[in-house]
Design a protein around this motif. Structure first.
Motif, PDB file in Angstrom:
ATOM      1  N   ALA A 297      88.430  18.440  -2.551  1.00 22.78           N
ATOM      2  CA  ALA A 297      88.210  18.789  -1.147  1.00 22.78           C
ATOM      3  C   ALA A 297      86.980  18.101  -0.568  1.00 22.78           C
ATOM      4  O   ALA A 297      87.001  17.603   0.560  1.00 22.78           O
ATOM      5  CB  ALA A 297      88.084  20.304  -1.007  1.00 22.78           C
ATOM      6  N   GLU A 298      85.884  18.084  -1.326  1.00 19.80           N
ATOM      7  CA  GLU A 298      84.638  17.519  -0.804  1.00 19.80           C
ATOM      8  C   GLU A 298      84.673  16.009  -0.718  1.00 19.80           C
ATOM      9  O   GLU A 298      83.927  15.415   0.055  1.00 19.80           O
ATOM     10  CB  GLU A 298      83.451  17.981  -1.655  1.00 19.80           C
ATOM     11  CG  GLU A 298      83.168  19.466  -1.554  1.00 19.80           C
ATOM     12  CD  GLU A 298      82.889  19.905  -0.121  1.00 19.80           C
ATOM     13  OE1 GLU A 298      82.243  19.151   0.624  1.00 19.80           O
ATOM     14  OE2 GLU A 298      83.336  21.002   0.252  1.00 19.80           O
ATOM     15  N   MET A 299      85.549  15.365  -1.480  1.00 18.60           N
ATOM     16  CA  MET A 299      85.746  13.927  -1.288  1.00 18.60           C
ATOM     17  C   MET A 299      86.222  13.660   0.135  1.00 18.60           C
ATOM     18  O   MET A 299      85.749  12.732   0.799  1.00 18.60           O
ATOM     19  CB  MET A 299      86.784  13.397  -2.285  1.00 18.60           C
ATOM     20  CG  MET A 299      86.308  13.266  -3.711  1.00 18.60           C
ATOM     21  SD  MET A 299      87.607  12.589  -4.769  1.00 18.60           S
ATOM     22  CE  MET A 299      87.761  10.939  -4.047  1.00 18.60           C
ATOM     23  N   VAL A 300      87.160  14.488   0.605  1.00 17.30           N
ATOM     24  CA  VAL A 300      87.688  14.328   1.957  1.00 17.30           C
ATOM     25  C   VAL A 300      86.660  14.779   2.989  1.00 17.30           C
ATOM     26  O   VAL A 300      86.401  14.093   3.983  1.00 17.30           O
ATOM     27  CB  VAL A 300      89.002  15.112   2.106  1.00 17.30           C
ATOM     28  CG1 VAL A 300      89.488  15.071   3.562  1.00 17.30           C
ATOM     29  CG2 VAL A 300      90.061  14.553   1.176  1.00 17.30           C
ATOM     30  N   THR A 301      86.065  15.960   2.753  1.00 18.64           N
ATOM     31  CA  THR A 301      85.103  16.503   3.715  1.00 18.64           C
ATOM     32  C   THR A 301      83.918  15.568   3.907  1.00 18.64           C
ATOM     33  O   THR A 301      83.390  15.439   5.022  1.00 18.64           O
ATOM     34  CB  THR A 301      84.609  17.883   3.236  1.00 18.64           C
ATOM     35  OG1 THR A 301      85.737  18.757   3.101  1.00 18.64           O
ATOM     36  CG2 THR A 301      83.626  18.485   4.221  1.00 18.64           C
ATOM     37  N   ALA A 302      83.489  14.911   2.831  1.00 19.44           N
ATOM     38  CA  ALA A 302      82.310  14.048   2.901  1.00 19.44           C
ATOM     39  C   ALA A 302      82.511  12.855   3.821  1.00 19.44           C
ATOM     40  O   ALA A 302      81.573  12.392   4.468  1.00 19.44           O
ATOM     41  CB  ALA A 302      81.932  13.566   1.494  1.00 19.44           C
ATOM     42  N   VAL A 303      83.741  12.341   3.887  1.00 21.55           N
ATOM     43  CA  VAL A 303      83.988  11.158   4.715  1.00 21.55           C
ATOM     44  C   VAL A 303      84.598  11.513   6.067  1.00 21.55           C
ATOM     45  O   VAL A 303      84.667  10.673   6.969  1.00 21.55           O
ATOM     46  CB  VAL A 303      84.917  10.150   3.984  1.00 21.55           C
ATOM     47  CG1 VAL A 303      84.320   9.742   2.651  1.00 21.55           C
ATOM     48  CG2 VAL A 303      86.311  10.716   3.790  1.00 21.55           C
ATOM     49  N   LEU A 304      85.031  12.762   6.227  1.00 23.35           N
ATOM     50  CA  LEU A 304      85.795  13.128   7.419  1.00 23.35           C
ATOM     51  C   LEU A 304      85.035  12.965   8.732  1.00 23.35           C
ATOM     52  O   LEU A 304      85.581  12.394   9.688  1.00 23.35           O
ATOM     53  CB  LEU A 304      86.294  14.572   7.268  1.00 23.35           C
ATOM     54  CG  LEU A 304      87.466  14.975   8.150  1.00 23.35           C
ATOM     55  CD1 LEU A 304      88.683  14.101   7.879  1.00 23.35           C
ATOM     56  CD2 LEU A 304      87.809  16.444   7.909  1.00 23.35           C
TER      57      LEU A 304
ATOM     58  N   PRO B 163      73.943   4.076   6.810  1.00 21.77           N
ATOM     59  CA  PRO B 163      75.187   3.299   6.864  1.00 21.77           C
ATOM     60  C   PRO B 163      76.372   4.183   6.474  1.00 21.77           C
ATOM     61  O   PRO B 163      76.206   5.228   5.829  1.00 21.77           O
ATOM     62  CB  PRO B 163      74.961   2.189   5.830  1.00 21.77           C
ATOM     63  CG  PRO B 163      73.941   2.746   4.893  1.00 21.77           C
ATOM     64  CD  PRO B 163      73.054   3.627   5.709  1.00 21.77           C
ATOM     65  N   ALA B 164      77.568   3.747   6.834  1.00 19.11           N
ATOM     66  CA  ALA B 164      78.766   4.556   6.594  1.00 19.11           C
ATOM     67  C   ALA B 164      78.955   4.869   5.113  1.00 19.11           C
ATOM     68  O   ALA B 164      79.336   5.989   4.749  1.00 19.11           O
ATOM     69  CB  ALA B 164      79.994   3.828   7.147  1.00 19.11           C
ATOM     70  N   ALA B 165      78.706   3.894   4.238  1.00 20.28           N
ATOM     71  CA  ALA B 165      78.938   4.104   2.807  1.00 20.28           C
ATOM     72  C   ALA B 165      78.028   5.179   2.229  1.00 20.28           C
ATOM     73  O   ALA B 165      78.370   5.834   1.239  1.00 20.28           O
ATOM     74  CB  ALA B 165      78.745   2.792   2.047  1.00 20.28           C
ATOM     75  N   ALA B 166      76.858   5.397   2.830  1.00 25.27           N
ATOM     76  CA  ALA B 166      75.911   6.381   2.311  1.00 25.27           C
ATOM     77  C   ALA B 166      76.131   7.774   2.885  1.00 25.27           C
ATOM     78  O   ALA B 166      75.559   8.747   2.381  1.00 25.27           O
ATOM     79  CB  ALA B 166      74.484   5.928   2.614  1.00 25.27           C
ATOM     80  N   PHE B 167      76.972   7.885   3.921  1.00 22.17           N
ATOM     81  CA  PHE B 167      77.168   9.183   4.572  1.00 22.17           C
ATOM     82  C   PHE B 167      77.652  10.280   3.612  1.00 22.17           C
ATOM     83  O   PHE B 167      77.191  11.423   3.688  1.00 22.17           O
ATOM     84  CB  PHE B 167      78.151   9.027   5.735  1.00 22.17           C
ATOM     85  CG  PHE B 167      78.285  10.263   6.584  1.00 22.17           C
ATOM     86  CD1 PHE B 167      77.375  10.537   7.592  1.00 22.17           C
ATOM     87  CD2 PHE B 167      79.326  11.156   6.371  1.00 22.17           C
ATOM     88  CE1 PHE B 167      77.489  11.680   8.372  1.00 22.17           C
ATOM     89  CE2 PHE B 167      79.457  12.301   7.143  1.00 22.17           C
ATOM     90  CZ  PHE B 167      78.534  12.557   8.148  1.00 22.17           C
ATOM     91  N   PRO B 168      78.579   9.966   2.666  1.00 23.13           N
ATOM     92  CA  PRO B 168      79.032  11.019   1.748  1.00 23.13           C
ATOM     93  C   PRO B 168      77.937  11.596   0.862  1.00 23.13           C
ATOM     94  O   PRO B 168      78.148  12.638   0.226  1.00 23.13           O
ATOM     95  CB  PRO B 168      80.101  10.306   0.896  1.00 23.13           C
ATOM     96  CG  PRO B 168      80.579   9.187   1.741  1.00 23.13           C
ATOM     97  CD  PRO B 168      79.366   8.730   2.505  1.00 23.13           C
ATOM     98  N   LEU B 169      76.769  10.942   0.780  1.00 24.47           N
ATOM     99  CA  LEU B 169      75.689  11.458  -0.049  1.00 24.47           C
ATOM    100  C   LEU B 169      74.959  12.634   0.589  1.00 24.47           C
ATOM    101  O   LEU B 169      74.257  13.384  -0.097  1.00 24.47           O
ATOM    102  CB  LEU B 169      74.680  10.344  -0.352  1.00 24.47           C
ATOM    103  CG  LEU B 169      75.210   9.173  -1.196  1.00 24.47           C
ATOM    104  CD1 LEU B 169      74.123   8.125  -1.370  1.00 24.47           C
ATOM    105  CD2 LEU B 169      75.699   9.654  -2.548  1.00 24.47           C
ATOM    106  N   LEU B 170      75.127  12.831   1.896  1.00 22.50           N
ATOM    107  CA  LEU B 170      74.407  13.917   2.562  1.00 22.50           C
ATOM    108  C   LEU B 170      74.753  15.306   2.009  1.00 22.50           C
ATOM    109  O   LEU B 170      73.864  16.139   1.837  1.00 22.50           O
ATOM    110  CB  LEU B 170      74.657  13.868   4.076  1.00 22.50           C
ATOM    111  CG  LEU B 170      73.975  12.718   4.834  1.00 22.50           C
ATOM    112  CD1 LEU B 170      74.370  12.742   6.307  1.00 22.50           C
ATOM    113  CD2 LEU B 170      72.464  12.791   4.687  1.00 22.50           C
TER     114      LEU B 170
END
Length: 412
Positions: free
Chosen positions: A42-49, A264-271
């Motif tokens: 779920a968080e894979m999707v939520t992180a980039v959504l 940057p977009a690639a780093a957004f899922p790290l938040l």
């Protein structure tokens, strides 16, 4: 508000008390493993959504607020249905399994859509699965633990769940890094993880009976409405809703931080990683503290941490340190409220209504957060993000004061 533990309640209401055994029941650990793997998915999707919709597909903040609210609360009534069916049939595992399976299939659905509102439809179906499974799963956790160990059991489960939330964004980051911003790759890996979680549930989780075999159902209602006969449950539901209206969705917090840090977009899922780290670190200690010091006090303290996060976001302080602190406070909020709320509700409910009662509390909170997401999205669109966040901080502070007055003399 009545969120304090009532250790004699289960015995008085005819709830079967688990026999002495391990500190945490095996069923709780397996359900924790299922949630861990599911949360990776779920968080894979939520992180980039948020970035995928707002930046990639051009959705406005108001539209995203509507979608975020839909994602949080539009399927709230299905929690009531899931809880009622689970209690009625005593098949908590089966109802939860249907919910997990539906969410897994929806990960494949994301590969087939490319417009914001088509994505919204798939996400609504995904939340339908979550709505069905949450109350039966939490009822299984509660029924597998003794009354005095509810906070610890939910703390262990939420810690394992949050380990998945910690890993999910990291996996998404890795997939985006190696697949060069290919969101389809994220959705594919997410489906594989979700399917594995369904398999774990089917093979290793066991149902807990709420009455002896061939015993007739006790007199009285079994539907969700009957739980409102208990004053404590009504207070819990009212308090969860009151505070939920001013709880800003995580996605908005991450978007605000992304703008401030110019990530940057690639780093957004790290938040979300720092949020999950705070949740993981504190879930078990705060669960045990809630059992000893009072679940109401810990629940309110968690919302106070959220107010502090909002104020820090509103401050002129810049740099990475304040941003990490905001995320840690967000994780602390979840550690002090998510499992603690269910641990508070569980002992107030008879075993035959455990899933239904938990669903009532969860639904009240989810509907309030749905309304809150719409309000915050509208505030961002028409008044700006700063004004919207200031309004949320003021509203949550006033709600905390009201919740404290409502529970005066009841918190232990």
């Amino acid at each position: 508000m009545y969120l304090s533990a009532n250790r004699a309640a289960d015995t008085a209401r005819g709830v079967p008390r688990p026999a002495a055994g391990p500190a945490v029941a095996g069923n709780v650990l397996v359900l924790g493993a299922v949630s861990l793997v599911t949360d990776v998915s779920a968080e894979m999707v939520t992180a980039v959504l948020p970035l995928y919709l707002v930046v990639g597909l051009g959705m406005s903040p108001l539209a995203f607020g509507a979608l975020d609210g839909l994602y949080q609360g539009a399927t709230a009534l299905l929690r009531l249905a899931g809880g009622h069916v689970a209690d009625r049939t005593e098949r908590h595992k089966l109802v939860a399994g249907v919910g997990y399976a539906l969410s897994a299939v929806c990960k494949l659905g994301l590969l087939a859509v490319s417009t914001p509102w088509a994505v919204a439809a798939v996400l609504t179906a995904d939340r339908t699965g979550k709505g069905l499974r949450t109350a039966p799963r939490d009822a299984l956790i509660s029924l597998s633990a003794p009354p005095e160990g509810q906070g610890r059991a939910f703390g262990v489960h939420r810690a394992m769940d949050t380990a998945g939330a910690l890993l999910g964004p990291l996996v998404a980051f890795g997939v985006l890094w190696f697949a060069h911003d290919a969101y389809d790759a994220v959705f594919t890996v997410s489906f594989c993880a979700a399917a594995f979680a369904v398999l774990l549930l089917a093979l290793f989780v066991r149902d807990v009976r709420t009455r002896p075999p061939r015993s007739p159902a006790p007199p009285g209602g079994r539907g969700p409405g009957s739980v409102f006969r208990d004053r404590g449950v009504r207070r819990i539901a009212l308090t969860a809703a009151l505070l939920g209206v001013f709880t800003v969705g995580d996605s908005f917090v991450y978007l605000l931080l992304q703008r401030r840090l110019e990530l940057p977009a690639a780093a957004f899922p790290l938040l979300p990683v720092a949020t999950a780290a705070g949740f993981l670190l504190l879930a078990v200690p705060l669960g045990r503290l809630a059992d000893r010091a009072g679940r109401g006090r810990v629940f309110l303290a968690g919302h106070a941490a959220l107010v502090a996060a909002y104020l820090l976001l509103l401050s002129p302080l810049g740099g990475a340190v304040p941003a990490v602190l905001v995320l840690f406070l967000l994780g602390s909020f979840y550690a002090a409220t998510d499992g603690v709320l269910m641990a508070a509700a569980g002992p107030l409910l008879p075993a035959r209504l455990r899933a239904s009662g938990m669903a009532v509390v969860q639904t009240a909170q989810a509907l309030a957060r749905f309304a809150g997401a719409l309000l915050f999205g509208a505030g961002w669109t028409y008044a700006g993000p700063g004004a919207a966040l200031a309004g949320a901080a003021i509203g949550l502070t006033l709600s905390l004061a009201a919740a404290g007055m409502l529970g005066k003399g009841a918190l232990r």
